[in-house]
Scaffold this motif. Structure first.
Motif, short mmCIF file in Angstrom:
data_model
loop_
_atom_site.label_atom_id
_atom_site.label_comp_id
_atom_site.label_asym_id
_atom_site.label_seq_id
_atom_site.Cartn_x
_atom_site.Cartn_y
_atom_site.Cartn_z
N UNK A 205 28.39 -14.81 66.91
CA UNK A 205 27.12 -15.16 66.28
C UNK A 205 27.08 -16.63 65.86
N UNK A 206 28.25 -17.28 65.84
CA UNK A 206 28.29 -18.69 65.44
C UNK A 206 27.68 -19.54 66.54
N UNK A 207 26.70 -20.37 66.18
CA UNK A 207 26.02 -21.22 67.17
C UNK A 207 26.56 -22.65 67.16
N UNK A 208 27.66 -22.87 66.48
CA UNK A 208 28.36 -24.17 66.46
C UNK A 208 27.46 -25.30 65.99
N UNK A 209 26.70 -25.05 64.93
CA UNK A 209 25.91 -26.11 64.32
C UNK A 209 26.85 -27.12 63.64
N UNK A 210 27.92 -26.62 63.04
CA UNK A 210 28.94 -27.51 62.48
C UNK A 210 28.70 -27.94 61.05
N UNK A 211 27.60 -27.48 60.43
CA UNK A 211 27.32 -27.89 59.04
C UNK A 211 28.40 -27.40 58.07
N UNK A 212 29.07 -26.29 58.41
CA UNK A 212 30.13 -25.78 57.54
C UNK A 212 31.23 -26.83 57.38
N UNK A 213 31.61 -27.45 58.48
CA UNK A 213 32.69 -28.43 58.43
C UNK A 213 32.26 -29.70 57.70
N UNK A 214 30.99 -30.06 57.85
CA UNK A 214 30.47 -31.24 57.14
C UNK A 214 30.51 -30.98 55.63
N UNK A 218 37.37 -29.72 51.30
CA UNK A 218 38.83 -29.67 51.37
C UNK A 218 39.37 -30.01 52.76
N UNK A 219 38.52 -30.48 53.64
CA UNK A 219 38.99 -30.89 54.96
C UNK A 219 39.28 -29.73 55.90
N UNK A 220 38.84 -28.51 55.51
CA UNK A 220 38.95 -27.40 56.46
C UNK A 220 37.87 -27.63 57.52
N UNK A 221 38.14 -27.20 58.72
CA UNK A 221 37.15 -27.38 59.79
C UNK A 221 36.80 -26.00 60.36
N UNK A 222 35.97 -25.23 59.61
CA UNK A 222 35.69 -23.87 60.07
C UNK A 222 35.05 -23.84 61.46
N UNK A 223 34.19 -24.83 61.75
CA UNK A 223 33.50 -24.83 63.06
C UNK A 223 34.52 -24.89 64.19
#
Ligand code: SF4
Ligand code: FES
Length: 248
Positions: A205-214, A218-223
């Motif tokens: 379901x993740x559309x790789x918008x990437x706002x989570x990582x922005x 803490x520098x986690x990169x969930x995307x």
């Protein structure tokens, strides 16, 4: 020297009083090094003790002080007022039910989403205690170290447009934490986790918008963690067709 003051416009609501949502403004004196959380503490200590918000450590560790500042999800104890001009808005995190004022309800994450991905080490067979720890090299640890920095602050959920549309979406932090354990050389539970991650309301379901990582403070990169997990999930699926006996 003239004291700098900042106008803090706080979104407030108290369902017990049935007041609806309204904005209340406060004038706060700003000293060098003050964070948004310090301004809220000033308001509560000096102006209005009824203002409700959550915090604990003031060190970017406990994850409890996430709010929306000038429309952006921010960890308020790390959000320096020097970065703002003379007026800011503070609201609760988006995408969560509000309990009161700036306090949101994260039970759905804590009680359902996070445990659904088994974010702990799973061993098929525990080694006897007298064999000592499960050793790990620095290179093995480096594979998951970034994902282990998550403090469950929920900023990534607040920024995620998929979670906004689909409340059942397992979401960025839970899936990044699943990957933290999947990538741990001591863990043997990735099969169970991938059956959740490959199922409904998760990886695909993740559309790789990437706002989570922005948004992540803490520098986690969930995307990135989610896209890597998609690759692994696809390989596992292909392998399960070709070599069904090989699945862990
Ligand atoms: S991944 Fe980052 S933004 Fe999301 S909960 Fe963890 S620390 Fe917060
Ligand atoms: S108060 Fe603990 S992270 Fe901000």
């Amino acid at each position: 020297m003239l004291e700098r003051r900042i106008k803090v416009n706080v979104e407030r609501q108290n369902f017990e009083l049935q007041e609806g949502i309204y904005t209340q403004s406060y004038e706060v004196p700003v000293m060098d090094g003050m964070m948004v959380l310090d301004a809220l503490n000033y308001i509560r200590d000096e102006i209005d003790s009824t203002l409700a918000f959550r915090w604990s450590c003031r060190m970017g560790i406990c994850g409890s002080c996430g709010m929306t500042v000038d429309e952006q999800p921010r960890l308020t104890c790390q959000d320096n007022l020097n970065e703002y001009s003379d007026e800011i808005s503070v609201a609760p995190l988006n995408n969560f039910p509000v309990i009161r004022d700036l306090v949101v309800d994260i039970d759905d994450f804590m009680q359902k989403k996070l445990p659904s991905v088994s974010p702990w080490l799973i061993r098929k067979e525990e080694a006897p205690l007298d064999e000592g720890e499960y050793l790990q090299s620095p290179a093995e640890m480096a594979k998951y170290a970034d994902n282990s920095a998550c403090i469950n602050c929920m900023l990534c959920y607040s920024a995620c447009p998929v979670y906004d549309m689909e409340p059942n979406f397992v979401g960025p932090a839970a899936m990044a934490l699943a990957q933290r354990y999947n990538l741990d050389s001591r863990d043997q539970g990735s099969g169970a986790r991938y059956s959740v991650l490959s199922g409904p309301d998760a990886l695909w379901d993740c559309t790789f918008v990437g706002e989570c990582s922005v948004a992540c403070p803490k520098g986690v990169n969930p995307a990135e963690a989610i896209q890597r997990a998609k690759v692994e999930a696809a390989q596992r699926w292909a392998k399960s067709i070709i070599m069904p006996w090989s699945q862990k």
